[in-house]
Write a protein that holds these residues in place. Sequence first.
Motif, short mmCIF file in Angstrom:
data_model
loop_
_atom_site.label_atom_id
_atom_site.label_comp_id
_atom_site.label_asym_id
_atom_site.label_seq_id
_atom_site.Cartn_x
_atom_site.Cartn_y
_atom_site.Cartn_z
N MET A 1 -57.77 -34.35 -44.55
CA MET A 1 -58.48 -34.32 -45.83
C MET A 1 -57.53 -34.24 -47.02
O MET A 1 -57.94 -34.46 -48.16
N ASN A 2 -56.28 -33.93 -46.77
CA ASN A 2 -55.29 -33.82 -47.83
C ASN A 2 -54.58 -35.17 -47.99
O ASN A 2 -53.46 -35.38 -47.52
N VAL A 3 -55.25 -36.06 -48.64
CA VAL A 3 -54.78 -37.45 -48.73
C VAL A 3 -53.56 -37.60 -49.63
O VAL A 3 -52.94 -38.67 -49.63
N ASN A 4 -53.22 -36.56 -50.38
CA ASN A 4 -52.07 -36.63 -51.28
C ASN A 4 -50.80 -36.04 -50.66
O ASN A 4 -49.82 -35.81 -51.38
N LEU A 5 -50.80 -35.80 -49.37
CA LEU A 5 -49.62 -35.24 -48.70
C LEU A 5 -48.41 -36.16 -48.90
O LEU A 5 -48.48 -37.36 -48.64
N LEU A 6 -47.31 -35.54 -49.35
CA LEU A 6 -46.06 -36.28 -49.55
C LEU A 6 -44.99 -35.88 -48.54
O LEU A 6 -44.22 -36.74 -48.09
N GLN A 7 -44.93 -34.58 -48.21
CA GLN A 7 -43.95 -34.10 -47.23
C GLN A 7 -44.67 -33.20 -46.23
O GLN A 7 -45.36 -32.26 -46.62
N LEU A 8 -44.46 -33.49 -44.96
CA LEU A 8 -45.13 -32.75 -43.89
C LEU A 8 -44.11 -32.40 -42.81
O LEU A 8 -43.42 -33.27 -42.28
N ASN A 9 -44.02 -31.11 -42.51
CA ASN A 9 -43.10 -30.61 -41.49
C ASN A 9 -43.91 -29.97 -40.36
O ASN A 9 -44.45 -28.88 -40.52
N LEU A 10 -43.99 -30.69 -39.22
CA LEU A 10 -44.68 -30.18 -38.04
C LEU A 10 -43.70 -30.01 -36.89
O LEU A 10 -44.09 -30.07 -35.72
N SER A 11 -42.44 -29.80 -37.19
CA SER A 11 -41.42 -29.69 -36.16
C SER A 11 -41.72 -28.51 -35.22
O SER A 11 -42.00 -27.40 -35.67
N GLY A 12 -41.68 -28.80 -33.91
CA GLY A 12 -41.89 -27.74 -32.93
C GLY A 12 -43.32 -27.30 -32.77
O GLY A 12 -43.57 -26.27 -32.11
#
Length: 427
Positions: A229-240
């Motif tokens: 729902m956060n369509v404006n995401l620019l940087q996403l860190n899902l490491s690990g």
Amino acid sequence: MSTDRSTDMSTDSMPLQDLPCLSLRGSMLSQRTNKRRSRCGVSEGLDAECTPTELIQMCSPRHKLQRLCSKDKENDCGHFVLARRSRRKKESSSGVSWDSLPDELLLRVLVCLPLQDLLRVSTVCRRWHRLVLDESLWHSVDLEGLTHMGAALQQVLNTGVRRLRCPRSFVENLLFSTSSPLQLVQLDLSSSIIPTSALESVVCQCSTLEYLSLEGLRLSDAIINALAMNVNLLQLNLSGCSGFSAAALADMFTSCCRIEQLNISWCEFSSDHVKSVVSNLSSSVTHLNISGYRESLSLDDVKVLVGRCPHIQTLDLSDSTLLMADSFPVLAQLKNLLHLSLSRCYHIHLAALTDLGTTFPLLCLLDVFGLVHDGHLPSLKKELPRVSINSRPFSSIARPTPASRLAGSLTERTMWGSGCRLRLGPQ
């Protein structure tokens, strides 16, 4: 009678300096007051002495005496009642009172206070408590170092915070009192201990996130669907991260088509997860860390990735043991590639690395940790004079605070390049 009047008349008309002595004047004053008292109907028992109250009444004008006697409550039945006057607001000696200042000016003062002082000020009065909770003061908060921060985190989230940093924290279950959406734009919960249900209650109320780090947390499909729902995401860190399906991951990347930096390394991924990533990323991605998938990332996945994201500038494929030198012609399609990480890709030979200078004319950073022995580094650097080799041991892609920062330094407390205004500890 004529003699007395003439005496009184002569005495009254004498100059002040020719008046008789004080004792004489006292007797004359007593005679005059006795006459006036008799005219006013005063009791004869008080002729020898005048009380101050009676003297004031006798000397007062007639209309004031009547008004005093006609008061109902103060002199009713001979009882004297002390009337309480309304309390007057004390004025400051300087002419300026804190109470007289408008809220806007007080907020301009409060915005200069650190977090600890702001919390103390909130206990002064109800008005200051209300002003301290104004969302303009809680725009940017750093709670790192606070233990058992469940209640504190809930209070801060309710203030309308936009930038929140609390990595390596321990968070209990959160029970929000309202269901209104949160206004978070930047959120760092990296390496925290937080129940999945509590994390869901936070993420499910977010729709304006642009920078998010959930590194090392256990997620769920509900969290991934909420991130979509956060369509404006620019940087996403899902490491690990772990705990979500490949289908939910594909839906999120399809919805969040503005992501520029993505770190999805070392997750509990199968080959289906990897294909969901490379097959649904948008062309806006310029920095990508997809390292750590030894037996999951294949050459075919690299081909799909290069076709969908031709503008990549930084690419980390470390620990992808299936990749060999035949992946270089595919990667050569990335005309803007500046930084390439191939650490521990053991099937790539040293001889193939010497041609990277011509394959990637813009390449300036190369990481080959564990692939090239220290004794061979001088010869490789000689073949690639324009390329800095093994200068970045840690990836900084989409991470709010790169691991290369010195511990204890001020830059270590920054989040995506800037610090938070309110934070625990010294400012």
